[in-house]
Write a protein that holds these residues in place. Structure first.
Motif, PDB file in Angstrom:
ATOM      1  N   LEU A 193       0.847  -1.108   0.006  1.00 15.05           N
ATOM      2  CA  LEU A 193       0.010  -0.073  -0.012  1.00 15.05           C
ATOM      3  C   LEU A 193       0.614   1.180   0.031  1.00 15.05           C
ATOM      4  CD1 LEU A 193      -2.926   0.966   0.339  1.00 15.05           C
ATOM      5  CD2 LEU A 193      -2.523   1.120   2.916  1.00 15.05           C
ATOM      6  N   THR A 194       0.424   2.202  -0.940  1.00 15.80           N
ATOM      7  CA  THR A 194       1.377   3.601  -0.887  1.00 15.80           C
ATOM      8  C   THR A 194       0.317   4.642  -0.744  1.00 15.80           C
ATOM      9  OG1 THR A 194       1.375   3.622  -3.205  1.00 15.80           O
ATOM     10  CG2 THR A 194       3.062   2.480  -2.235  1.00 15.80           C
ATOM     11  N   VAL A 195       0.594   5.768  -0.167  1.00 18.15           N
ATOM     12  CA  VAL A 195       0.174   6.922  -0.150  1.00 18.15           C
ATOM     13  C   VAL A 195       0.827   8.047  -1.013  1.00 18.15           C
ATOM     14  CG1 VAL A 195       1.006   7.510   2.041  1.00 18.15           C
ATOM     15  CG2 VAL A 195      -0.891   8.864   1.288  1.00 18.15           C
ATOM     16  N   SER A 264       4.705  28.057   8.489  1.00 15.33           N
ATOM     17  CA  SER A 264       5.020  26.915   7.531  1.00 15.33           C
ATOM     18  C   SER A 264       5.006  25.448   7.998  1.00 15.33           C
ATOM     19  CB  SER A 264       6.680  27.543   7.206  1.00 15.33           C
ATOM     20  OG  SER A 264       7.036  26.458   6.188  1.00 15.33           O
ATOM     21  N   VAL A 265       4.186  24.837   7.329  1.00 15.15           N
ATOM     22  CA  VAL A 265       3.882  23.387   7.941  1.00 15.15           C
ATOM     23  C   VAL A 265       4.312  22.083   6.767  1.00 15.15           C
ATOM     24  CG1 VAL A 265       1.963  22.178   8.456  1.00 15.15           C
ATOM     25  CG2 VAL A 265       1.816  24.355   8.811  1.00 15.15           C
ATOM     26  N   THR A 266       4.769  21.153   7.743  1.00 12.68           N
ATOM     27  CA  THR A 266       4.999  19.905   6.923  1.00 12.68           C
ATOM     28  C   THR A 266       3.857  18.870   7.609  1.00 12.68           C
ATOM     29  OG1 THR A 266       7.294  20.346   7.169  1.00 12.68           O
ATOM     30  CG2 THR A 266       6.668  17.809   7.056  1.00 12.68           C
ATOM     31  N   VAL A 267       3.118  18.456   6.721  1.00 13.92           N
ATOM     32  CA  VAL A 267       1.956  17.445   6.939  1.00 13.92           C
ATOM     33  C   VAL A 267       2.594  15.881   6.528  1.00 13.92           C
ATOM     34  CG1 VAL A 267      -0.428  16.764   6.418  1.00 13.92           C
ATOM     35  CG2 VAL A 267       0.359  19.114   6.475  1.00 13.92           C
ATOM     36  N   ARG A 268       2.340  15.043   7.647  1.00 13.15           N
ATOM     37  CA  ARG A 268       2.853  13.614   7.233  1.00 13.15           C
ATOM     38  C   ARG A 268       1.505  12.749   7.420  1.00 13.15           C
ATOM     39  NH1 ARG A 268       7.757  11.815   7.650  1.00 13.15           N
ATOM     40  NH2 ARG A 268       8.447  13.872   8.582  1.00 13.15           N
ATOM     41  N   LEU A 269       1.387  11.886   6.459  1.00 14.29           N
ATOM     42  CA  LEU A 269       0.525  10.889   6.428  1.00 14.29           C
ATOM     43  C   LEU A 269       0.835   9.286   6.530  1.00 14.29           C
ATOM     44  CD1 LEU A 269      -1.217  13.438   5.373  1.00 14.29           C
ATOM     45  CD2 LEU A 269      -2.591  11.698   3.911  1.00 14.29           C
ATOM     46  N   ARG A 270       0.553   8.580   7.295  1.00  9.29           N
ATOM     47  CA  ARG A 270       0.771   7.263   7.337  1.00  9.29           C
ATOM     48  C   ARG A 270      -0.251   6.223   7.339  1.00  9.29           C
ATOM     49  NH1 ARG A 270       2.536   3.074  10.967  1.00  9.29           N
ATOM     50  NH2 ARG A 270       4.554   2.105  10.243  1.00  9.29           N
ATOM     51  N   VAL A 271      -0.280   5.058   6.413  1.00  9.83           N
ATOM     52  CA  VAL A 271      -1.319   4.174   6.163  1.00  9.83           C
ATOM     53  C   VAL A 271      -0.828   2.768   6.312  1.00  9.83           C
ATOM     54  CG1 VAL A 271      -2.702   5.770   4.491  1.00  9.83           C
ATOM     55  CG2 VAL A 271      -0.742   4.381   3.836  1.00  9.83           C
ATOM     56  N   THR A 272      -1.501   1.955   7.080  1.00  8.44           N
ATOM     57  CA  THR A 272      -1.315   0.697   7.327  1.00  8.44           C
ATOM     58  C   THR A 272      -2.522  -0.072   6.899  1.00  8.44           C
ATOM     59  OG1 THR A 272      -1.898   0.828   9.572  1.00  8.44           O
ATOM     60  CG2 THR A 272       0.456   1.277   9.043  1.00  8.44           C
ATOM     61  N   ALA A 273      -2.405  -1.362   6.911  1.00  6.02           N
ATOM     62  CA  ALA A 273      -3.357  -2.485   6.338  1.00  6.02           C
ATOM     63  C   ALA A 273      -2.863  -3.854   6.798  1.00  6.02           C
ATOM     64  CB  ALA A 273      -3.782  -2.385   5.118  1.00  6.02           C
ATOM     65  N   ALA A 274      -3.727  -4.707   6.725  1.00  4.21           N
ATOM     66  CA  ALA A 274      -3.469  -6.098   7.026  1.00  4.21           C
ATOM     67  C   ALA A 274      -2.613  -6.672   6.179  1.00  4.21           C
ATOM     68  CB  ALA A 274      -4.718  -7.078   7.194  1.00  4.21           C
ATOM     69  N   ALA A 277       0.942  -4.210   5.057  1.00  7.57           N
ATOM     70  CA  ALA A 277       1.089  -3.215   4.248  1.00  7.57           C
ATOM     71  C   ALA A 277       1.098  -1.896   4.866  1.00  7.57           C
ATOM     72  CB  ALA A 277      -0.097  -3.262   3.352  1.00  7.57           C
ATOM     73  N   HIS A 278       1.998  -1.159   4.512  1.00 11.18           N
ATOM     74  CA  HIS A 278       2.024   0.448   5.117  1.00 11.18           C
ATOM     75  C   HIS A 278       2.759   1.257   3.911  1.00 11.18           C
ATOM     76  CE1 HIS A 278       6.604   0.325   5.328  1.00 11.18           C
ATOM     77  NE2 HIS A 278       6.411  -1.189   5.694  1.00 11.18           N
ATOM     78  N   GLY A 279       2.484   2.586   4.313  1.00 10.58           N
ATOM     79  CA  GLY A 279       3.120   3.672   3.543  1.00 10.58           C
ATOM     80  C   GLY A 279       3.229   4.943   4.034  1.00 10.58           C
ATOM     81  N   GLU A 280       3.910   5.918   3.639  1.00  8.64           N
ATOM     82  CA  GLU A 280       3.891   7.178   4.470  1.00  8.64           C
ATOM     83  C   GLU A 280       4.303   8.338   3.115  1.00  8.64           C
ATOM     84  OE1 GLU A 280       7.200   8.739   7.502  1.00  8.64           O
ATOM     85  OE2 GLU A 280       5.604   7.198   8.359  1.00  8.64           O
ATOM     86  N   ALA A 281       3.739   9.514   3.606  1.00  8.68           N
ATOM     87  CA  ALA A 281       4.158  10.543   2.500  1.00  8.68           C
ATOM     88  C   ALA A 281       4.256  11.799   3.288  1.00  8.68           C
ATOM     89  CB  ALA A 281       3.475  10.708   1.380  1.00  8.68           C
ATOM     90  N   THR A 282       4.564  12.919   2.925  1.00 12.25           N
ATOM     91  CA  THR A 282       4.715  14.091   3.655  1.00 12.25           C
ATOM     92  C   THR A 282       4.574  15.295   2.509  1.00 12.25           C
ATOM     93  OG1 THR A 282       7.044  14.491   3.091  1.00 12.25           O
ATOM     94  CG2 THR A 282       6.174  13.468   5.272  1.00 12.25           C
ATOM     95  N   ALA A 283       4.005  16.426   2.701  1.00 15.38           N
ATOM     96  CA  ALA A 283       3.924  17.485   1.936  1.00 15.38           C
ATOM     97  C   ALA A 283       4.028  18.787   2.997  1.00 15.38           C
ATOM     98  CB  ALA A 283       2.674  17.412   1.332  1.00 15.38           C
ATOM     99  N   SER A 284       4.634  19.948   2.237  1.00 19.26           N
ATOM    100  CA  SER A 284       4.947  21.077   2.886  1.00 19.26           C
ATOM    101  C   SER A 284       3.964  22.161   2.479  1.00 19.26           C
ATOM    102  CB  SER A 284       6.406  21.761   2.542  1.00 19.26           C
ATOM    103  OG  SER A 284       7.406  20.847   3.116  1.00 19.26           O
ATOM    104  N   ALA A 285       3.620  23.088   3.318  1.00 19.91           N
ATOM    105  CA  ALA A 285       2.525  24.044   2.782  1.00 19.91           C
ATOM    106  C   ALA A 285       2.974  25.144   3.810  1.00 19.91           C
ATOM    107  CB  ALA A 285       1.065  23.661   3.212  1.00 19.91           C
ATOM    108  N   ALA A 286       2.518  26.481   3.294  1.00 21.80           N
ATOM    109  CA  ALA A 286       2.867  27.616   3.791  1.00 21.80           C
ATOM    110  C   ALA A 286       1.484  28.317   3.838  1.00 21.80           C
ATOM    111  CB  ALA A 286       3.726  28.697   2.840  1.00 21.80           C
ATOM    112  N   PHE A 287       1.135  28.767   5.079  1.00 20.13           N
ATOM    113  CA  PHE A 287      -0.229  29.495   5.282  1.00 20.13           C
ATOM    114  C   PHE A 287       0.225  30.888   5.566  1.00 20.13           C
ATOM    115  CE2 PHE A 287      -0.895  24.936   6.562  1.00 20.13           C
ATOM    116  CZ  PHE A 287      -2.322  24.917   6.074  1.00 20.13           C
ATOM    117  N   VAL A 288      -0.538  31.662   4.828  1.00 27.71           N
ATOM    118  CA  VAL A 288      -0.270  32.985   4.789  1.00 27.71           C
ATOM    119  C   VAL A 288      -1.735  33.889   4.683  1.00 27.71           C
ATOM    120  CG1 VAL A 288       0.762  35.160   3.637  1.00 27.71           C
ATOM    121  CG2 VAL A 288       1.995  32.718   3.481  1.00 27.71           C
ATOM    122  N   PRO A 289      -1.880  34.825   5.300  1.00 23.67           N
ATOM    123  CA  PRO A 289      -3.208  35.325   5.466  1.00 23.67           C
ATOM    124  C   PRO A 289      -2.945  36.613   4.045  1.00 23.67           C
ATOM    125  CG  PRO A 289      -1.996  36.350   7.277  1.00 23.67           C
ATOM    126  CD  PRO A 289      -1.309  35.104   6.764  1.00 23.67           C
TER     127      PRO A 289
END
Length: 348
Positions: A193-195, A264-274, A277-289
């Motif tokens: 499994l991958t994300v 300035s944020v780093t988001v991390r997602l981790r998925v697992t299954a029976a 199976a496992h997968g992990e991915a990150t993304a960066s985002a800048a929050f500006v008003p």
């Protein structure tokens, strides 16, 4: 017009004698009103007599074994090695009074983009749908009767191990029902499994899950986010309401309503299954008003433009005064010296 008779709700009106003129006019109108009323009542009764409530709808589902434990099986589950023949039964129930003829066929199944279940068309099956057979392609079920149709799946010798989704499609009277068939071919299975494609925007985290193995997976997801000043989000692993078939991908979202306004944020997602199976991915985002920042930038630009404009105006004013002004004042000292020289010359 003669009065309408023979209807229980429409007695003929009695004649009125010796009444004033207004009463006589009302009496003359009564037969017409009675006719209109009875006509309306007759039409309403006739319309009500022709309306029939919708009859019961036929159903198709896996047949029960009679033990009472699996009478309400939601789908077929068959398991065997390559080259084996697997058998079961499909029940078609007709609760209505009239016979129903139902057509049956096998079909491949797949996941839709939102994780739902769908079947392919009549001529698009190359997997389980092509291996599946019913004892008859058409069955007529008398009223208030159930018919059990034998079903078989012949697993090819070269079938790959793992899960192979399919369905039995029942069709009649413009209505189509797909009964799911979950076939597992024996042999080594791979749970992978991958994300992928993680993005953040508008208070929502978008991502894609991909089943890279040959087994059906029910993924679990955990989410975290870290900013410049520390942790912003922590969500423990939970089971997602989707089922990933082998080779399938699905685009999903995760709400984040309390996302920061400036960070300035780093988001991390981790998925697992029976099955590991496992997968992990990150993304960066800048929050500006952007609204306040844009407004401030416009104010600064406006102030700078005004300053430049004022400086140019002052320089232009100085040049104009120098070109068009009065002549320089005479040098009185020079004239005084000249007069002294003239006098001195006159005396000599």
């Amino acid at each position: 017009m003669p009065p309408l008779t023979g209807h229980p709700t429409c007695p003929a009106p009695a004649p009125v004698v010796g009444q004033p003129s207004a009463a006589r006019r009302l009496a003359r109108a009564l037969p017409l009103l009675a006719v209109l009323w009875c006509t309306f009542a007759t039409v309403a009764v006739a319309a009500g007599a022709t309306e029939h409530p919708a009859g019961p709808v036929w159903t198709a589902q896996p047949a029960g074994s009679g033990s009472g434990r699996d009478e309400a099986r939601p789908y077929f589950y068959l398991e065997g090695l390559p080259g084996s023949v697997l058998e079961d039964r499909l029940s078609v129930t007709n609760p209505g009074p009239e016979p129903v003829t139902v057509r049956l066929r096998g079909a491949d199944a797949y996941n839709t983009g939102d994780g739902g279940f769908a079947v392919r068309g009549a001529h698009g099956s190359t997997g389980t749908g092509a291996w599946l057979r019913t004892a008859s392609t058409e069955v007529t079920v008398p009223g208030r009767t159930r018919a059990d149709v034998p079903v078989s799946v012949t697993v090819p010798e070269d079938a790959l191990p793992g899960d192979h989704p399919g369905a039995i499609v029942a069709e009649s009277g413009g209505r189509s029902v797909g009964v799911r068939v979950q076939l597992r071919v024996g042999g080594p299975t791979l749970a992978a499994l991958t994300v992928e494609d993680v993005t953040v925007g508008g208070g929502t985290i978008h991502y894609t899950l991909v089943n890279r193995g040959n087994a059906v997976l029910v993924p679990r997801l955990s989410v975290s986010a870290d900013g410049v000043f520390g942790t912003l989000l922590r969500r423990d692993a939970r089971t997602l309401p989707v089922e990933l078939l082998p080779g399938q991908r699905v685009r999903l979202t995760e709400p984040w309503r309390d996302a920061p306004a400036l960070d300035s944020v780093t988001v991390r997602l981790r998925v697992t299954a029976a099955g590991g199976a496992h997968g992990e991915a990150t993304a960066s985002a800048a929050f500006v008003p952007w609204a306040p920042v844009t407004g401030g930038a416009l104010l600064l630009l406006g102030a700078a433009a005004a300053g430049v404009y004022g400086l140019r105006r002052r320089r232009a004013t100085r040049r104009s005064t120098h070109d068009d002004g009065a002549a320089p004042a005479p040098d009185h000292r020079q004239h005084s010296d000249e007069r002294h020289l003239v006098k001195a010359g006159a005396e000599s």
